[in-house]
Write a protein that holds these residues in place. Structure first.
Motif, PDB file in Angstrom:
ATOM      1  N   ALA A  28      73.242 -77.938  38.953  1.00  0.00           N
ATOM      2  CA  ALA A  28      73.643 -77.067  37.838  1.00  0.00           C
ATOM      3  C   ALA A  28      75.033 -76.468  38.070  1.00  0.00           C
ATOM      4  O   ALA A  28      75.828 -76.333  37.128  1.00  0.00           O
ATOM      5  N   LEU A  29      75.341 -76.130  39.322  1.00  0.00           N
ATOM      6  CA  LEU A  29      76.683 -75.599  39.625  1.00  0.00           C
ATOM      7  C   LEU A  29      77.746 -76.636  39.257  1.00  0.00           C
ATOM      8  O   LEU A  29      78.818 -76.293  38.728  1.00  0.00           O
ATOM      9  N   GLN A  30      77.441 -77.904  39.519  1.00  0.00           N
ATOM     10  CA  GLN A  30      78.409 -78.961  39.202  1.00  0.00           C
ATOM     11  C   GLN A  30      78.564 -79.121  37.689  1.00  0.00           C
ATOM     12  O   GLN A  30      79.687 -79.251  37.192  1.00  0.00           O
ATOM     13  N   TRP A  31      77.442 -79.087  36.939  1.00  0.00           N
ATOM     14  CA  TRP A  31      77.574 -79.176  35.471  1.00  0.00           C
ATOM     15  C   TRP A  31      78.458 -78.040  34.957  1.00  0.00           C
ATOM     16  O   TRP A  31      79.373 -78.271  34.158  1.00  0.00           O
ATOM     17  N   ALA A  32      78.166 -76.813  35.411  1.00  0.00           N
ATOM     18  CA  ALA A  32      78.899 -75.651  34.887  1.00  0.00           C
ATOM     19  C   ALA A  32      80.390 -75.790  35.186  1.00  0.00           C
ATOM     20  O   ALA A  32      81.251 -75.574  34.314  1.00  0.00           O
ATOM     21  N   ASN A  33      80.686 -76.185  36.417  1.00  0.00           N
ATOM     22  CA  ASN A  33      82.089 -76.311  36.809  1.00  0.00           C
ATOM     23  C   ASN A  33      82.796 -77.407  36.004  1.00  0.00           C
ATOM     24  O   ASN A  33      83.885 -77.194  35.448  1.00  0.00           O
ATOM     25  N   LYS A  34      82.154 -78.569  35.903  1.00  0.00           N
ATOM     26  CA  LYS A  34      82.810 -79.697  35.202  1.00  0.00           C
ATOM     27  C   LYS A  34      82.926 -79.442  33.702  1.00  0.00           C
ATOM     28  O   LYS A  34      83.778 -80.032  33.034  1.00  0.00           O
ATOM     29  N   LEU A  35      82.065 -78.564  33.186  1.00  0.00           N
ATOM     30  CA  LEU A  35      82.176 -78.229  31.759  1.00  0.00           C
ATOM     31  C   LEU A  35      83.228 -77.132  31.528  1.00  0.00           C
ATOM     32  O   LEU A  35      83.439 -76.704  30.399  1.00  0.00           O
ATOM     33  N   VAL A  48      79.321 -69.034  38.600  1.00  0.00           N
ATOM     34  CA  VAL A  48      78.940 -68.093  39.661  1.00  0.00           C
ATOM     35  C   VAL A  48      77.588 -68.503  40.228  1.00  0.00           C
ATOM     36  O   VAL A  48      76.608 -68.655  39.491  1.00  0.00           O
ATOM     37  N   ALA A  49      77.534 -68.687  41.556  1.00  0.00           N
ATOM     38  CA  ALA A  49      76.252 -68.949  42.215  1.00  0.00           C
ATOM     39  C   ALA A  49      75.576 -67.615  42.479  1.00  0.00           C
ATOM     40  O   ALA A  49      76.193 -66.692  43.030  1.00  0.00           O
ATOM     41  N   LEU A  50      74.327 -67.489  42.076  1.00  0.00           N
ATOM     42  CA  LEU A  50      73.536 -66.283  42.323  1.00  0.00           C
ATOM     43  C   LEU A  50      72.441 -66.702  43.301  1.00  0.00           C
ATOM     44  O   LEU A  50      71.504 -67.413  42.921  1.00  0.00           O
ATOM     45  N   GLU A  91      78.896 -73.930  50.793  1.00  0.00           N
ATOM     46  CA  GLU A  91      78.492 -75.157  50.083  1.00  0.00           C
ATOM     47  C   GLU A  91      78.426 -74.929  48.575  1.00  0.00           C
ATOM     48  O   GLU A  91      78.808 -75.797  47.793  1.00  0.00           O
ATOM     49  N   ALA A  92      77.968 -73.759  48.178  1.00  0.00           N
ATOM     50  CA  ALA A  92      77.906 -73.470  46.731  1.00  0.00           C
ATOM     51  C   ALA A  92      79.315 -73.581  46.138  1.00  0.00           C
ATOM     52  O   ALA A  92      79.500 -74.092  45.022  1.00  0.00           O
ATOM     53  N   LYS A  93      80.319 -73.133  46.894  1.00  0.00           N
ATOM     54  CA  LYS A  93      81.700 -73.223  46.401  1.00  0.00           C
ATOM     55  C   LYS A  93      82.150 -74.677  46.336  1.00  0.00           C
ATOM     56  O   LYS A  93      82.870 -75.063  45.419  1.00  0.00           O
ATOM     57  N   LYS A  94      81.703 -75.480  47.295  1.00  0.00           N
ATOM     58  CA  LYS A  94      82.021 -76.927  47.214  1.00  0.00           C
ATOM     59  C   LYS A  94      81.384 -77.562  45.980  1.00  0.00           C
ATOM     60  O   LYS A  94      81.956 -78.459  45.370  1.00  0.00           O
ATOM     61  N   ALA A 110      81.059 -73.528  42.505  1.00  0.00           N
ATOM     62  CA  ALA A 110      81.015 -72.094  42.200  1.00  0.00           C
ATOM     63  C   ALA A 110      82.400 -71.473  42.419  1.00  0.00           C
ATOM     64  O   ALA A 110      83.020 -71.690  43.458  1.00  0.00           O
ATOM     65  N   HIS A 111      82.884 -70.719  41.421  1.00  0.00           N
ATOM     66  CA  HIS A 111      84.135 -69.977  41.605  1.00  0.00           C
ATOM     67  C   HIS A 111      83.866 -68.685  42.350  1.00  0.00           C
ATOM     68  O   HIS A 111      84.745 -68.125  43.002  1.00  0.00           O
TER      69      HIS A 111
END
Ligand code: NAP
Ligand code: ZN
Length: 353
Positions: free
Chosen positions: A193-200, A205-207, A216-219, A222-223
């Motif tokens: 989901a983090l990748q979908w959000a970023n690519k869109l 934000v990872a919670l 890893e969440a930033k990789k 996640a901003h």
């Protein structure tokens, strides 16, 4: 085509260790395909059902619904696949085509949904569907999906549940570039989901309750990383999120996440804890929307796979040979929040791809 004896790994009773299990499949129908399983991801839903946490599990239960493999047989009326094609099979393998949701194109919310395991069959030899912890799987061709060549099998298998489940809420809620989106829970579903959000193009934000997942969440895209155990961080970000997608598998106190949302913000839940509890105050005061989503429509599954191939979205996986002991090990990792980030069981009789 005749029936096949299929070797699989099953849980014989709720919470019991996996055992080898052989079943006699249904005959291959004219609209069905048979898939020789190359690999299968392990989802928290497999664990919920192996332990019968939702009720309704039928044993022996063969879990596994993130399947990639090659077609070994096609029914006489199947035109879209041929023997040798690489396909994916998701948790859903049937819809009724007549209920309200099917008619709206939301076949994933079909009221007569058929799952790839633990769904009842009218067959004398195979009483229930059995999943992907197995050598073969048979399903209707309309619920098999071509896997784009750009996607390697092991890393793409989790797209067949974790990927498609988290994709659908972005479609449902028309989530766009520039929106502030929180992904609650950085596990199998959350890391995709983090990748979908970023690519869109969303501010992502990872919670997470696990501070050790920050790098890893930033990789994954996640901003920002917000530790959900830190009340000060939550308060500082109050009323700033347009959309939060929850992938959490346990019942937690949901109130802090309602605090994070802007007025009229949306909390979309795909995580399936046994129950959810929260104070209604923020929902009422801010006119929040709490909603859910199940799996993904057929149309959007293909869109999701194409988007993943185009943008390089795949899972971070740990592969293990598919054995009874490794089915148990994968469950244990999920239970202890130690999977990084998806365990994929691999049938070693296949070439690595
Ligand atoms: P997972 O890999 O175990 O990830 C779940 C994440 O939830 C964990 O990594 C953890 O993230 C967080 N979490 C777990 N226990 C927690 C606790 N006590 N407090 C706070 N956070 C906790 O599971 P998954 O395979 O991604 O599946 C997640 C959920 O989605 C499951 O309930 C599954 O059944 C459900 N699911 C639903 C659908 C659907 O169609 N709706 C489809 C597939 C799966 P942090 O360490 O970052 O906090
Ligand atoms: Zn799943």
């Amino acid at each position: 085509m005749s029936r096949r004896e299929i070797k699989a790994f099953a849980v014989p009773a709720a919470g019991a260790p996996f055992q080898e299990f052989t079943y006699t499949s249904t005959p291959l129908g004219p609209k069905d395909v048979e898939v020789k399983i190359e690999c299968c991801g392990v989802c928290h839903s497999d664990l919920h059902q192996a332990k019968n946490e939702w009720g309704g599990a039928n044993y022996p239960l063969v879990p596994g619904h993130e399947i990639i493999g090659r077609i070994t047989a096609v029914g006489s009326e199947v035109t879209e696949f041929k023997v040798g094609d690489r396909v994916g099979v998701s948790p859903q393998i049937g819809h009724c085509k007549t209920c309200n949701m099917c008619q709206k194109g939301l076949d994933n919310h079909c009221r007569n949904i058929m799952f790839n395991y633990n769904s009842k069959l009218n067959d004398e030899k195979q009483p229930f569907t059995y999943g992907g912890f197995a050598e073969y799987h048979r399903c209707p061709a309309e619920w098999a999906f071509h896997i784009p060549d750009a996607l390697p099998s092991h890393a793409a298998a989790p797209l067949l549940c974790a990927g498609l489940t988290t994709w659908m809420p972005f479609v449902n809620h028309n989530i766009k570039a520039g929106m502030k989106v929180g992904i609650l829970g950085v596990g199998g579903l959350g890391h995709i989901a983090l990748q979908w959000a970023n690519k869109l193009g969303c501010h992502t934000v990872a919670l997470s309750s696990s501070p050790d997942k920050e790098a890893e969440a930033k990789k994954f895209g996640a901003h920002e990383f917000l530790c959900t155990k830190d009340q000060k961080q939550i308060e500082a970000a109050a009323d700033t999120f347009d959309f939060i997608l929850s992938t959490v598998s346990a019942d937690i106190d949901w109130t802090p996440y309602l605090v994070l949302l802007k007025p009229e913000g949306v909390l979309a839940c795909v995580g399936l804890p046994v129950k959810m509890s929260f104070r209604p105050g923020p929902i009422i005061n801010k006119k929040l929307v709490i909603t859910g989503s199940l799996l993904c429509s057929r149309k959007e599954i293909q869109n999701m796979l194409n988007f993943a191939a185009q943008h390089g979205v795949v899972a971070a996986v740990e592969t293990l040979p598919m054995t009874a002991a490794n089915c148990d090990l994968a469950m244990k990792k999920l239970e202890e929040n130690k999977a990084r980030y998806r365990v994929v069981l691999v049938n070693e009789n296949f070439d690595k791809n």
